[in-house]
Design a protein around this motif. Structure first.
Motif, short mmCIF file in Angstrom:
data_model
loop_
_atom_site.label_atom_id
_atom_site.label_comp_id
_atom_site.label_asym_id
_atom_site.label_seq_id
_atom_site.Cartn_x
_atom_site.Cartn_y
_atom_site.Cartn_z
N ARG A 145 0.86 -1.18 0.00
CA ARG A 145 0.00 0.00 0.00
C ARG A 145 0.90 1.24 0.00
N LYS A 146 0.48 2.39 -0.58
CA LYS A 146 -0.83 2.63 -1.14
C LYS A 146 -0.75 2.48 -2.65
N ILE A 147 -1.73 1.78 -3.19
CA ILE A 147 -1.85 1.67 -4.63
C ILE A 147 -2.74 2.81 -5.12
N SER A 148 -2.28 3.53 -6.11
CA SER A 148 -3.06 4.66 -6.63
C SER A 148 -4.43 4.18 -7.12
N PRO A 149 -5.51 4.88 -6.76
CA PRO A 149 -6.84 4.50 -7.27
C PRO A 149 -6.92 4.51 -8.79
N GLU A 150 -6.05 5.32 -9.41
CA GLU A 150 -6.09 5.43 -10.87
C GLU A 150 -5.30 4.33 -11.57
N SER A 151 -4.50 3.59 -10.83
CA SER A 151 -3.63 2.59 -11.46
C SER A 151 -4.41 1.29 -11.68
N LEU A 152 -5.38 1.36 -12.56
CA LEU A 152 -6.25 0.21 -12.79
C LEU A 152 -5.49 -0.95 -13.43
N GLU A 153 -4.51 -0.64 -14.27
CA GLU A 153 -3.73 -1.69 -14.89
C GLU A 153 -2.90 -2.44 -13.85
#
Length: 525
Positions: free
Chosen positions: A270-278
């Motif tokens: 964590r933290k994984i960016s909410p935008e990093s869908l890939e």
């Protein structure tokens, strides 16, 4: 074989929570969810309906409103843990997660890892002897009672704190408890969790003590595990990979960090960016890949430290790997109040805070003395704030744990407005156009150093048209930029229009907007 019950505390992004639950339970593991009671009811309803047919998902029987640094985070965790213990008798381990976490190993690897040693994984350092707390309060977190939230009620928090210090209202730590501290991202065995639940029911004195400590999610479970479990069965580490910047804020990971994350000696990150869908998609597929192999080098923290140091010395030579994307976040909403008369904007912001409870910050890029939280120094000067404006804004979103933030800016800050309006976040502008009398312009000239007390009136009269023209030019620049979501509230407009403008700007019901503008002195000088 190990079977994990994930304890998920979350408060937003229902679609991401649903995906996370489906991905982690597809491998046969379990999940117990506590969704913050402050969140929108329809968001929780969406999660429940989507996961209703998943037998490996359960929900905390009671939802509570959570706040950073409060006991509520511990209580929410206990509710979710109790639900998991009752619902999943085959669960062998209980793993604490947030919505920003993602697996960086496969389920098979995680199960084998947990089967290899019969221990609890929790950071648990002596509270007083360790240097886990770098700055700020230490003993004061425990010996004084903290009834208010430091972030949302700072005045009350510190007033109560100072009053207790002045009156010497300290208290004793329970005599048989040695307080420990560490990360809240733990993984505990079933037996340990059952012991903790039993302890919470027997030791009301300890529960009363922790309820009014500050930031108890860093001490409660850490202390109880050390109190209940033999030392030989405790591995003092977290299985979740996370790093912090020099400013004390968590490093965010993006799509191009996939290989780096897989090489770390941890199960989650964590933290994984909410935008990093890939990145989320690839990590989700990885978790259910039974053939995946891992080459662990564990260089993440040392690499981060090395590059940070080189950057501080001006010798980085390349973009920092943890800053490959500098957007505020597509899911975030920045609302900018633009007004030349600062006192008018401040008056409006104060009213917005009272009615909506939205975090609102005054002229942070224009006024050195603007009240800002301690973000490790990045907020120290106007030059730093402007130079690191996106990083500063991201840190403020994180600090207030919000996706919606209001700030004030001077209309002369056109470069800042263009930068923020060009971000992938949702950016709204409310430009307040005021009427400028000659008296006000004269005072403005003196405030900004264009005139002084001894300036002849004739000189001042010749100066006023230029100042007025400059202000008009600033407004024209904003209009010519054709910003999306640009609303204009004019002083000489019919006041009946104000509620509609504010309702659209703040995305609030008209009656709330009406309550905000019920100020008969908004434009008073």
């Amino acid at each position: 074989m190990a079977k994990i019950a994930f304890i998920l505390l979350c408060h937003k992004d229902p679609e991401a929570i649903i995906r996370q639950a489906e991905m982690l339970t597809a491998a046969g593991d379990y999940m117990s969810i506590h969704f913050d009671a402050r969140a929108k009811p329809e968001a929780f309803r969406q999660i429940r309906e989507a996961l209703a047919d998943n037998p490996n998902v359960t929900f905390a029987k009671k939802r509570i409103k959570c706040g950073w640094g409060e006991w509520s985070l511990v209580q929410a965790t206990l509710h979710a843990v109790e639900a998991a213990v009752d619902q999943f008798p085959r669960a062998t381990h209980f793993y604490m997660l947030s919505g920003d976490c993602a697996p960086i190993k496969s389920a098979r690897f995680a199960h084998d890892f947990l089967d290899a040693r019969d221990v609890d994984y929790v950071e648990s350092f002596d509270y007083f002897e360790s240097d886990w707390i770098k700055t700020g309060m230490k003993e004061e977190r425990l010996i004084y009672r903290h009834f208010f939230n430091e972030r949302t009620q700072p005045k009350r928090f510190y007033a109560a704190f100072e009053a207790q210090k002045r009156l010497r209202l300290t208290r004793e730590i329970p005599h048989d408890i040695q307080v420990q501290i560490g990360s809240q991202w733990w993984c505990l065995r079933r037996r340990t969790v059952e012991w903790i639940i039993d302890f919470t029911r027997r030791r009301r004195d300890v529960m009363r003590f922790f309820r009014t400590t500050w930031i108890p999610d860093e001490t409660f479970f850490q202390t109880l595990v050390r109190h209940l479990v033999p030392e030989t069965e405790i591995e003092t580490r977290t299985l979740t990979f996370l790093m912090f910047t020099d400013y004390g804020m968590p490093v965010t990971f993006y799509n191009d960090h996939y290989d780096l994350l897989l090489s770390q000696d941890y199960l989650f990150a964590r933290k994984i960016s909410p935008e990093s869908l890939e990145l989320k998609r690839r990590l989700g597929a990885l978790y259910n890949n039974t053939e995946a192999a891992f080459q662990i080098s564990n260089e993440g923290r040392s690499l981060f430290k090395f590059l940070t140091g080189r950057g501080r010395e001006g010798r980085r030579f390349a973009q920092r790997f943890w800053e490959t994307e500098s957007t505020l976040g597509r899911e975030r909403e920045l609302m900018i109040v633009v007004c030349k008369k600062w006192h008018v904007a401040k008056r409006l912001l104060d009213r917005i805070r009272q009615v909506t409870n939205l975090p609102a910050i005054e002229y942070l890029f224009n006024e050195e003395g603007t009240a800002l939280p301690d973000l490790g120094g990045i907020q120290g000067t106007l030059a730093k704030r402007t130079r690191h404006r996106r990083a500063l804004m991201r840190m403020l979103f994180d600090y207030y744990e919000t996706d919606r933030l209001i700030v004030c800016m001077d209309p002369g800050s056109i470069d800042l407005l263009q930068d923020f309006c060009g971000d992938r976040s949702v950016t709204k502008l409310l430009e307040i156009q005021c009427h400028f009398t000659d008296s006000y312009l004269s005072g403005h000239a003196m405030r900004v150093g264009l005139a002084g007390e001894q300036t002849p009136s004739e000189t001042l009269e010749r100066l006023l048209p230029t100042i007025r023209g400059d202000m008009t030019h600033e407004s024209d620049q904003i209009r010519d930029s054709e910003f999306e979501n640009h609303l204009i509230l004019r002083e000489n407009d019919d006041a009946a229009r104000y509620p509609d403008l504010l309702s659209r700007f703040l995305d609030i019901p008209p009656e709330k907007a009406q309550e905000i503008v019920a100020l008969d002195h908004l434009f008073a000088d």
